[in-house]
Design an enzyme around this catalytic site. Structure first.
Site, PDB file in Angstrom:
ATOM      1  N   HIS A 106       0.804  -1.250   0.091  1.00 54.01           N
ATOM      2  CA  HIS A 106       0.105  -0.173   0.083  1.00 54.01           C
ATOM      3  C   HIS A 106       0.776   1.370  -0.015  1.00 54.01           C
ATOM      4  CE1 HIS A 106      -4.035  -1.762   0.914  1.00 54.01           C
ATOM      5  NE2 HIS A 106      -3.445  -2.554   1.561  1.00 54.01           N
TER       6      HIS A 106
HETATM    7 ZN   LIG Z   1      -4.216  -4.517   1.510  1.00 51.47          ZN
END
Ligand SMILES: [Zn+2]
Ligand SMILES: [Zn+2]
Length: 147
Positions: A106
């Site tokens: 992320h």
């Molecule tokens: Zn994730």
């Protein structure tokens, strides 16, 4: 593993040239695209082309260390280009906190939105929660050999 990767939505993004997902970056090791549910001003995912399920499948080795290092570098370059002058954060969810069983980094350009999402991506220490990419790299960095 082959059967697993056939039903994996991230493998489909990597392998299907007609995928609706717009790729922000592709190379021989990784691809990057926007998270379908952005939780920050910019929220990208960088995934390996190879189906590696989770951070638990990574080992302290040159190969895994350089893969994660490369994922991080690609994420940093994208955010540097698209959202300079903002705070950037990079990290992984260990199971059971991960949403898709295909390793994904992320990449956030803050602020988070909506605000409460910060909880999901807060590091909860060694027992769960978000693992900062730099912390994972520490764990994967090959130990100096005893010469
Ligand atoms: Zn994730
Ligand atoms: Zn996959």
């Amino acid at each position: 593993m082959a059967g697993e990767s056939q039903t994996c939505i991230f493998c489909q993004i990597v392998n299907d040239p007609n995928s609706a997902t717009r790729l922000l970056h592709t190379d021989e090791k990784v691809v990057a695209f926007q998270d379908i549910k952005p939780a920050a001003r910019r929220h990208y995912l960088v995934i390996p082309n190879e189906h590696i399920p989770t951070v638990r499948d990574l080992q302290r080795s040159d190969e895994d260390y350089s893969l994660v290092k490369h994922m991080l570098r690609v994420g940093q370059e994208l955010l540097q280009k698209d959202a300079p002058q903002t705070i950037h954060r990079f990290g992984f969810h260990p199971p059971p906190f991960n949403s898709v069983d295909h390793l994904h980094l992320h990449c956030f350009a803050l602020p988070y939105m909506p605000r409460w999402k910060v909880v999901k991506y807060k590091s909860l220490g060694p027992f769960g929660g978000f693992i900062e990419a730099e912390k994972l790299l520490e764990k994967l960095r090959p130990l100096p050999s005893n010469v």
